[in-house]
Design a protein around this motif. Structure first.
Motif: not given
Length: 67
Positions: A15-20
């Motif tokens: 989830q996080v890597l798609t938003h950083i």
């Protein structure tokens, strides 16, 4: 690391890597350490595949940061 914690960490990073972005306060080196820590403990083929995708996504961000 138990199976539940490993799955939780993988899901979180997916989830996080798609938003950083390169402008985030948390440096890419932090995320690299998190992904690398999963590489050594992922034992099920589906987990290894997911961690490999995380590695690829993070590597793409690292390459962009170098240019």
């Amino acid at each position: 690391m138990n199976h539940y914690q490993l799955e939780t960490d993988i899901q979180h990073l997916e989830q996080v890597l798609t938003h950083i972005s390169l402008n985030d306060r948390i440096p890419l080196s932090y995320w690299r350490k998190r992904v690398d820590s999963l590489t050594s403990v992922a034992s099920v083929p589906s987990q290894r595949s997911r961690v490999k995708k995380l590695n690829e996504a993070l590597r793409a961000l690292e390459v962009r940061a170098q240019t």
